[in-house]
Each structure stands twice: as C-alpha cells, then as structure tokens.
Design an enzyme around this catalytic site. Structure first.
Site, short mmCIF file in Angstrom:
data_model
loop_
_atom_site.label_atom_id
_atom_site.label_comp_id
_atom_site.label_asym_id
_atom_site.label_seq_id
_atom_site.Cartn_x
_atom_site.Cartn_y
_atom_site.Cartn_z
CE LYS A 65 -4.11 -2.08 2.27
NZ LYS A 65 -5.30 -1.79 3.32
CG ASP A 101 -8.36 0.52 3.85
OD1 ASP A 101 -8.89 -0.58 3.32
OD2 ASP A 101 -6.95 0.38 3.82
#
Length: 282
Positions: A65, A101
């Site tokens: 990420k 997220d």
C-alpha cells in the site's frame, strides 16, 4: 470485458475476489477479478504495466500500500492524508491511487448505526497507530466530531499520525499514552480498535469499558473472529458494537464502480458469502 485484480504477497488469503465475483454475477456484468501474487522486486514493473496487460485497475493489499502510494502518478486527497493506496485505476492515460479504507470504515458505521450516528459522538478514541489507524482517523475527520484521540503503546507513532493529519483538520487530533486510556475512555462515545489484538491467533485486547459512556459505540476492524474479545466485553456492558466485516465489504464499493461502471450494494447476501467462507476456513 473489464478486468480488475488484487495484488499482494502473499495473496491467497484475500477475500476480495469473492466480493467482486459476487457483484459481477449479481449485476450480470461481463468482467473478471483475479488474485495476482507479485514478489517485492517486481512490484514496480507490475504497477507500470498492469494497464497494458488489459486491466482497468485493481486493489493493493499488504505489503504494497505504501509502495503503491509512491508509485502512482496521481493520488486523491484522501490517499494523500492516509499516506497509502489500496485502489488503482487509469484515467486519461494516468495511473491514479485512492485509499478506500477510510470510506469502508465510515460506510460500515453508517450501515450499522444509521446515518446521523455522529450527532451522538463528540469524542472518538482510536486504538493503534498503523496504516489502518490512519485510515480510520482520516475517515472520522470528514464527520463533525470535536476530538479524536489516538492511543498506542509506542506514543511516538500516535504522535506521527496526529502531526500528519492535523493540518487543516476541523477536528482536534490528540494523542494518549496507552497507560492513560482510563482517563480518555469516559469521554469517548466511539472507541475503535485498529490493532491486530483480538484476531485469531493474537492476544486479546483488554481495556476497561466499565466507565465508557452509556451510549458509546465500540468498533473493531478485526473480523476473524467476527466477535472479538473487545466486542464481547462491550456487549457485556450493554454498549453498541460494530464488527469489522462491514469495513472490508464497504471499502470494495468505490473500486468496483471505477472498474465496472456500476455502484454495487453491500447486501446481506454478500455478507453471507463471506461469512460462509470464513466458517469454511476455520
């Protein structure tokens, strides 16, 4: 046919193909979503070439990420705040990155508690200071809270989050030493665990919820097990609880919309698919 992926190393644990596969079937779309395991030495090449290989975009999971954040040409404001990218797409020939997220966490609260839940939350307490904590804080910043406390056993990491996310924030972001949780919990109408404590195979997260506000909500981003020791303790104190599975499901919505052109719904049927897989893998 639109094609998308989830990339990581290892990748066999990812349930993203189940989620997106369910939606592709439910909406009758001609598309595919696949797992791709890429070794760290090859991730940069993969990032640069996925569009040439026919992919509209995809998801990024551990451990890439942060590398994806550095490797994309453009980032959303939300991804810039979090410092990580989990969703990729191509727009006007340029690779973009977003972090969904934060949206997944907030979407789970909206679905579980009903819209307007934030009207009862003045102070939130976020436990942990990793990438998930950054996403949760970034999501909460977009709601009209007054204060967010970040608590971590290593206080310096919590202070890093406060420093990075505080500029321009209408919400006050403060830190708390782990040993001082007892002074913060009585003021927190929302308590969120972003650590791995309580996950299957990990020690439980044990905090004293006896002095939490009576209307407090306790949320956990862990979803294996679905009811963590923290959520069980919260239920024993008659506090509202939100499990972590909804965050996984809701964070997938923006990417699917980008790649396949349909905004999917998080339904009980989808949740049942993932729950069945979790049960089968026990």
């Amino acid at each position: 046919m639109a094609k998308a992926f989830v990339v990581g190393h290892p990748i066999k644990h990812s349930r993203s193909p189940l989620i997106h596969g369910h939606w592709l079937k439910a909406y009758g779309l001609d598309g595919s979503y696949e797992r791709i395991d890429v070794a760290p030495v090859n991730f940069g090449d993969f990032l640069a070439s996925f569009h040439e290989r026919g992919f509209a975009g995809g998801n990024v999971t551990l451990p890439y990420k942060e590398a994806a954040y550095l490797g994309v040409a453009r980032r959303t404001e939300r991804a810039q705040r979090v410092g990580a990218v989990n969703t990729l797409w191509v727009e006007d020939g340029v690779i973009w990155g977003d972090n969904t997220d934060a949206l997944g966490f907030i979407g789970n609260l909206d679905a579980s508690l009903g819209t307007g839940w934030e009207q009862d939350v003045e102070t939130a307490l976020v436990l942990g200071a990793g990438g998930a904590a950054r996403a949760v804080v970034a999501g909460l910043q977009d709601r009209p809270l007054k204060r967010i406390f970040v608590a971590n056993r290593t206080l310096a990491k919590a202070e890093d989050i406060a420093r990075d996310l505080r500029p321009g924030s209408a919400v006050s972001i403060e830190t708390s030493p782990w040993e001082a949780l007892g002074r913060v919990i009585p003021h927190a109408q929302l308590i969120v665990n972003t650590t791995s404590l309580g996950m299957t195979g990990q020690p439980p997260l044990t905090i004293d919820l006896s002095r939490a506000p009576r209307n407090a909500v306790v949320a956990d981003i862990v979803y294996v097990p679905l009811e963590t020791p923290l959520l069980a303790a919260a239920a024993a104190h008659n506090l509202r609880t939100v499990d972590g599975l909804g965050m996984l499901l809701h964070q997938a919505v923006p990417g699917f919309r980008r790649w396949f052109g349909v905004t999917p719904e998080v339904t009980p049927a989808l949740r049942a698919v993932i729950l069945a897989d979790l049960e089968a893998s026990r």
